[in-house]
Enzyme design. Structure first.
Site, PDB file in Angstrom:
ATOM      1  CG  LEU A   1      46.555  44.154  37.530  1.00 46.74           C
ATOM      2  CD1 LEU A   1      46.975  45.391  36.678  1.00 46.74           C
ATOM      3  CD2 LEU A   1      47.631  43.700  38.379  1.00 46.74           C
ATOM      4  CB  SER A   2      40.145  44.628  39.293  1.00 44.43           C
ATOM      5  OG  SER A   2      39.650  43.918  38.264  1.00 44.43           O
ATOM      6  N   GLY A   3      39.051  42.640  41.334  1.00 43.61           N
ATOM      7  CA  GLY A   3      38.200  41.662  41.433  1.00 43.61           C
ATOM      8  C   GLY A   3      36.881  41.374  40.877  1.00 43.61           C
ATOM      9  CB  SER A   4      36.148  42.919  37.563  1.00 41.23           C
ATOM     10  OG  SER A   4      36.971  42.570  36.894  1.00 41.23           O
TER      11      SER A   4
ATOM     12  CB  THR B   1      42.647  40.686  43.351  1.00 41.36           C
ATOM     13  OG1 THR B   1      41.317  41.167  43.001  1.00 41.36           O
ATOM     14  CG2 THR B   1      43.734  41.837  43.397  1.00 41.36           C
TER      15      THR B   1
END
Length: 178
Positions: free
Chosen positions: A49-52, A59
């Protein structure tokens, strides 16, 4: 002769698709009843859900994790783990393993983040380890499928298709008998 071969292949594909849909429906329904995420033979798929963790995985991808079998103490620096913090699932890389007597915690960091995560993660919060399997962009339609509207559409459309094919098959079967 060729038509007979094609019919056998089509029949095999129909039954294979039917069995696959039954297995998927069973997995989803049992997961909904128990409140757990669907898993198969100790593995789960998770939406990113995120680009971390970019560029390791992006993502909208789906990653596979192997569920933790022990107490979560078997992981080492460099491993990518999925853990739960404040009710949120996070997948980051272990940068340090901290052992205090029998207690194990992990310091983690997203590959795309500037610094490590603020809090160390207790071993008991680790759900599993990233297996290296990533399916890009499939997370977007899967996210829709897990919504109420998406689930309705994904169960309704195949149900109607099976109903139509079932009626067609039964009519053809009765006509060939009669």
């Amino acid at each position: 002769m060729q038509n007979k071969y094609v019919n056998k292949v089509l029949k095999f594909l129909k039954w294979g698709a039917f069995i696959l849909i039954i297995l998927i429906a069973y997995t989803i329904i049992s997961a909904r009843i128990t409140g757990a995420d669907p898993s198969f033979m100790g593995y789960q798929f998770k939406n990113v859900l995120s680009g971390s963790m970019e560029p390791t995985f992006r993502t909208g991808s789906v990653i596979q994790i192997k569920l933790t079998e022990k107490e979560g103490t078997e992981y080492e620096p460099g491993d990518i783990i999925t853990f739960q913090r404040d009710g949120i699932l996070i997948t980051h890389r272990i940068i340090e393993k901290i052992i205090h007597g029998d207690a194990v915690t992990y310091r983690t960091k997203g590959d795309n983040n500037d610094g490590p995560d603020i809090d160390a993660i207790p071993a008991g919060a680790v759900l599993g380890q990233y297996t290296g399997i990533t399916i890009p962009w499939i997370g977007y339609p899967l996210g829709f499928a897990s919504s109420k509207l998406g689930a309705l559409i994904l169960f309704l459309i195949p149900g109607v298709i099976f109903l139509v094919f079932g009626v067609h098959y039964l009519r053809g079967w009765r006509l060939s008998r009669g």
